[in-house]
Design a protein around this motif. Sequence first.
Motif, PDB file in Angstrom:
ATOM      1  N   ARG A 163       0.876  -1.171   0.000  1.00  0.00           N
ATOM      2  CA  ARG A 163       0.000   0.000   0.000  1.00  0.00           C
ATOM      3  C   ARG A 163       0.910   1.216   0.000  1.00  0.00           C
ATOM      4  NH1 ARG A 163      -5.147  -2.069   1.737  1.00  0.00           N
ATOM      5  NH2 ARG A 163      -5.980   0.008   2.024  1.00  0.00           N
ATOM      6  N   HIS A 164       0.546   2.219  -0.776  1.00  0.00           N
ATOM      7  CA  HIS A 164       1.371   3.410  -0.948  1.00  0.00           C
ATOM      8  C   HIS A 164       0.635   4.631  -0.407  1.00  0.00           C
ATOM      9  CE1 HIS A 164       4.403   1.652  -3.807  1.00  0.00           C
ATOM     10  NE2 HIS A 164       3.482   0.713  -3.776  1.00  0.00           N
ATOM     11  N   LEU A 165       1.212   5.256   0.608  1.00  0.00           N
ATOM     12  CA  LEU A 165       0.566   6.432   1.187  1.00  0.00           C
ATOM     13  C   LEU A 165       0.537   7.601   0.216  1.00  0.00           C
ATOM     14  CD1 LEU A 165       1.513   6.399   4.962  1.00  0.00           C
ATOM     15  CD2 LEU A 165      -0.469   5.451   3.796  1.00  0.00           C
ATOM     16  N   CYS A 166       1.420   7.619  -0.782  1.00  0.00           N
ATOM     17  CA  CYS A 166       1.342   8.685  -1.787  1.00  0.00           C
ATOM     18  C   CYS A 166       0.056   8.565  -2.603  1.00  0.00           C
ATOM     19  CB  CYS A 166       2.571   8.689  -2.695  1.00  0.00           C
ATOM     20  SG  CYS A 166       2.857   7.155  -3.594  1.00  0.00           S
ATOM     21  N   MET A 167      -0.525   7.365  -2.658  1.00  0.00           N
ATOM     22  CA  MET A 167      -1.825   7.179  -3.322  1.00  0.00           C
ATOM     23  C   MET A 167      -2.983   7.332  -2.350  1.00  0.00           C
ATOM     24  SD  MET A 167      -1.451   4.054  -6.038  1.00  0.00           S
ATOM     25  CE  MET A 167      -3.223   4.015  -6.289  1.00  0.00           C
ATOM     26  N   GLN A 168      -2.744   7.119  -1.060  1.00  0.00           N
ATOM     27  CA  GLN A 168      -3.819   7.158  -0.084  1.00  0.00           C
ATOM     28  C   GLN A 168      -4.001   8.528   0.564  1.00  0.00           C
ATOM     29  OE1 GLN A 168      -2.385   3.211   1.805  1.00  0.00           O
ATOM     30  NE2 GLN A 168      -4.570   3.324   2.243  1.00  0.00           N
ATOM     31  N   GLN A 218      -8.053   4.631  -0.892  1.00  0.00           N
ATOM     32  CA  GLN A 218      -7.708   3.983   0.369  1.00  0.00           C
ATOM     33  C   GLN A 218      -7.523   2.477   0.276  1.00  0.00           C
ATOM     34  OE1 GLN A 218      -6.949   6.083   2.896  1.00  0.00           O
ATOM     35  NE2 GLN A 218      -7.323   7.510   1.230  1.00  0.00           N
ATOM     36  N   GLU A 219      -8.180   1.827  -0.636  1.00  0.00           N
ATOM     37  CA  GLU A 219      -8.130   0.368  -0.701  1.00  0.00           C
ATOM     38  C   GLU A 219      -7.183  -0.167  -1.775  1.00  0.00           C
ATOM     39  OE1 GLU A 219      -9.568  -1.510   1.642  1.00  0.00           O
ATOM     40  OE2 GLU A 219     -10.165   0.395   2.529  1.00  0.00           O
ATOM     41  N   ALA A 220      -6.534   0.710  -2.510  1.00  0.00           N
ATOM     42  CA  ALA A 220      -5.655   0.264  -3.593  1.00  0.00           C
ATOM     43  C   ALA A 220      -4.360  -0.312  -3.036  1.00  0.00           C
ATOM     44  CB  ALA A 220      -5.341   1.432  -4.522  1.00  0.00           C
TER      45      ALA A 220
END
Length: 192
Positions: A146-151, A158-160
């Motif tokens: 999980r990547h916080l840059c996407m979240q 959030q679910e990616a």
Amino acid sequence: MADKEQALARHYADILQLLGEDPEREGLLKTPCRVARAWLELTRGYAEDPIAILRSALFTETYHNMVVVQNIEFYSLCEHHLLPFFGHVHLAYIPNGQITGLSKLARIVNTFSHRLQVQERMTEEIAHCIDEALSPQGVMVVVEARHLCMQMRGVAKQEAYTTTMRHIGAFEQAELRQEFLSQIHVAQDAKT
């Protein structure tokens, strides 16, 4: 405090000031030093030699079946936004006369994840390190993260999560890849 830590702390004090904060206020007074120490810890992988780590525990062994280590948790920093990404590494190798200590496999995951990274390169680096250090019949690495840059920013999904894979040698055979993937998914299913 070491020179590198002091230099980093000065830069973080400047960053706080540029953001409109007062680095001298009580709550932030020690923050630049804490952040400097944290960054030195989070990037300690640059000072480690992953090949040497694996070769420090080599053993001659006639075992020629798949060795699977799964759910090795990791935390890394995305080199594009300096935000964390984290997840699990699943790996397998087929020995070719030599094995390594299982904890050494987890240690090389730590080494590569404690550098500024992209998930794709980290997957490649882990696989090539095992291949170079052990000369096995084959290696396969799967990284799920999980990547916080996407979240936290941008698309804010959030679910990616992202899955990357690398296979070398014997794992070019589709049936071996499938055997490995079914093993790690069986373990994932048993956890839920």
